[in-house]
Design a protein around this motif. Sequence first.
Motif, short mmCIF file in Angstrom:
data_model
loop_
_atom_site.label_atom_id
_atom_site.label_comp_id
_atom_site.label_asym_id
_atom_site.label_seq_id
_atom_site.Cartn_x
_atom_site.Cartn_y
_atom_site.Cartn_z
N GLY A 101 11.41 12.01 10.13
CA GLY A 101 10.18 11.33 10.50
C GLY A 101 10.37 10.21 11.51
O GLY A 101 9.49 9.36 11.67
N SER A 102 11.52 10.23 12.20
CA SER A 102 11.87 9.17 13.15
C SER A 102 11.97 7.79 12.48
O SER A 102 11.87 6.77 13.16
CB SER A 102 10.87 9.11 14.32
N ILE A 103 12.19 7.80 11.15
CA ILE A 103 12.25 6.54 10.40
C ILE A 103 13.53 6.40 9.59
O ILE A 103 14.11 5.32 9.52
CB ILE A 103 11.03 6.40 9.46
N SER A 104 14.03 7.48 8.98
CA SER A 104 15.08 7.35 7.97
C SER A 104 16.40 6.81 8.50
O SER A 104 17.21 6.29 7.72
CB SER A 104 15.32 8.70 7.27
N ARG A 105 16.62 6.91 9.83
CA ARG A 105 17.84 6.32 10.40
C ARG A 105 17.52 5.40 11.58
O ARG A 105 18.42 5.02 12.33
CB ARG A 105 18.80 7.43 10.85
N ARG A 106 16.27 5.04 11.73
CA ARG A 106 15.87 4.16 12.84
C ARG A 106 16.45 2.76 12.63
O ARG A 106 16.34 2.17 11.58
CB ARG A 106 14.35 4.09 12.94
N GLN A 107 17.06 2.22 13.68
CA GLN A 107 17.65 0.89 13.64
C GLN A 107 16.74 -0.07 14.41
O GLN A 107 17.03 -0.49 15.53
CB GLN A 107 19.05 0.92 14.26
N SER A 108 15.62 -0.41 13.80
CA SER A 108 14.64 -1.27 14.44
C SER A 108 14.93 -2.73 14.16
O SER A 108 15.27 -3.10 13.03
CB SER A 108 13.23 -0.93 13.93
N ASN A 109 14.77 -3.57 15.17
CA ASN A 109 14.91 -5.00 14.96
C ASN A 109 13.60 -5.65 14.51
O ASN A 109 13.57 -6.86 14.28
CB ASN A 109 15.40 -5.67 16.25
N LYS A 110 12.55 -4.84 14.36
CA LYS A 110 11.29 -5.35 13.84
C LYS A 110 11.11 -4.85 12.40
O LYS A 110 11.52 -3.73 12.07
CB LYS A 110 10.13 -4.87 14.70
N PRO A 111 10.49 -5.64 11.53
CA PRO A 111 10.32 -5.24 10.13
C PRO A 111 9.43 -4.01 9.96
O PRO A 111 8.39 -3.88 10.63
CB PRO A 111 9.69 -6.47 9.48
N ILE A 112 9.84 -3.14 9.04
CA ILE A 112 9.06 -1.95 8.67
C ILE A 112 8.75 -2.05 7.18
O ILE A 112 9.65 -2.22 6.35
CB ILE A 112 9.84 -0.66 8.95
N ILE A 113 7.47 -1.96 6.84
CA ILE A 113 7.01 -2.02 5.45
C ILE A 113 6.48 -0.65 5.05
O ILE A 113 5.67 -0.06 5.76
CB ILE A 113 5.91 -3.08 5.27
N ALA A 114 6.95 -0.13 3.92
CA ALA A 114 6.41 1.12 3.37
C ALA A 114 5.38 0.79 2.31
O ALA A 114 5.66 0.03 1.37
CB ALA A 114 7.53 1.97 2.78
N VAL A 134 9.26 -2.45 0.45
CA VAL A 134 8.54 -1.31 -0.12
C VAL A 134 7.55 -1.81 -1.17
O VAL A 134 7.94 -2.45 -2.15
CB VAL A 134 9.49 -0.28 -0.75
N ILE A 135 6.26 -1.52 -0.94
CA ILE A 135 5.20 -1.81 -1.89
C ILE A 135 4.79 -0.48 -2.50
O ILE A 135 4.45 0.46 -1.77
CB ILE A 135 3.98 -2.47 -1.22
N ALA A 136 4.80 -0.35 -3.83
CA ALA A 136 4.53 0.93 -4.47
C ALA A 136 3.44 0.80 -5.52
O ALA A 136 3.29 -0.25 -6.17
CB ALA A 136 5.80 1.48 -5.13
N SER A 137 2.67 1.89 -5.68
CA SER A 137 1.67 1.92 -6.75
C SER A 137 2.36 2.08 -8.10
O SER A 137 3.45 2.65 -8.20
CB SER A 137 0.69 3.07 -6.52
N ASP A 138 1.71 1.59 -9.14
CA ASP A 138 2.35 1.60 -10.46
C ASP A 138 2.49 3.01 -11.04
O ASP A 138 3.22 3.22 -12.02
CB ASP A 138 1.62 0.68 -11.44
N ASP A 139 1.81 3.99 -10.44
CA ASP A 139 1.95 5.37 -10.90
C ASP A 139 2.88 6.19 -10.00
O ASP A 139 2.98 7.42 -10.15
CB ASP A 139 0.57 6.06 -10.97
#
Length: 277
Positions: A101-114, A134-139
Amino acid sequence: MSRLQPPQHSSEVKVAFPAEHVLLLTFNRPKQLNAMTPRMSEDLKVLLDWFEDEPDLWVVIVTGEGRIFCAGADLKAWNNDQQSGITREQENVAANVHGFGSISRRQSNKPIIAAVVGGAYGGGMEMLLNCDLVIASDDAKFALPEVKRGVVAIQGGIPRLASTAGHQLASEMLLLGKTIDAADARNRFGFVNTVVPASEVISTALATAQQIVVNSPDAVQSTKHGLLLAQKLNFSESVLTHAWSPHSRQVYKGVNIKEGLKAFAEKRSPAWANPKL
């Protein structure tokens, strides 16, 4: 923020600007549980490359439309390739420098929030493991079930989970293909920061992003660069490489350090400028 014009992309990814300096990307294949397609992956690459270069964007939130963040790869399409004799997995992994997804190994210097509603599986899990928060739902449920399908979590999930959870806990997910809940993801495995009701996931992610953008973007991006170096280098090399990096030069030679210290002395909120690396 409406003046920003993102590059062209398909309907498989939605783009929004929910707050100043914040980009929101939404995987948009809800009927397919946001399973990744080549089109979606290419859209994400184009959009995230643009995000990296756009000085007015400081944080990105990634989420999924519907009841799940991302179910991983489209296994039906993968099965069709395998049955037809098309096997390019090793070449594809090597060529795809930013990972799943162009994300799992991306070395970004800007913060990424899931922002994860419902959960993440396979490649979807590998993506969130490379996010900074990472913000996740309780379910929510999380799994790396690749071994159950005869494949491997090879797009960065193995080293990222091992560094976060440790060898034994990582083995519990990777070798058993075990599914865990949000409480375990936060309390035992350590890759989830915050657990909230599903209805509050996006608002919590946005509030978290806004806590980042009140800080100096120069300092945040240099700090993120330091975190990336810590994954690759030993302690001394990490510190010295960071100290002599262009990101550190921007911090100590730029305008935001002057503004931050002046604002402190004047007892007011600083007015940050966009970074200029």
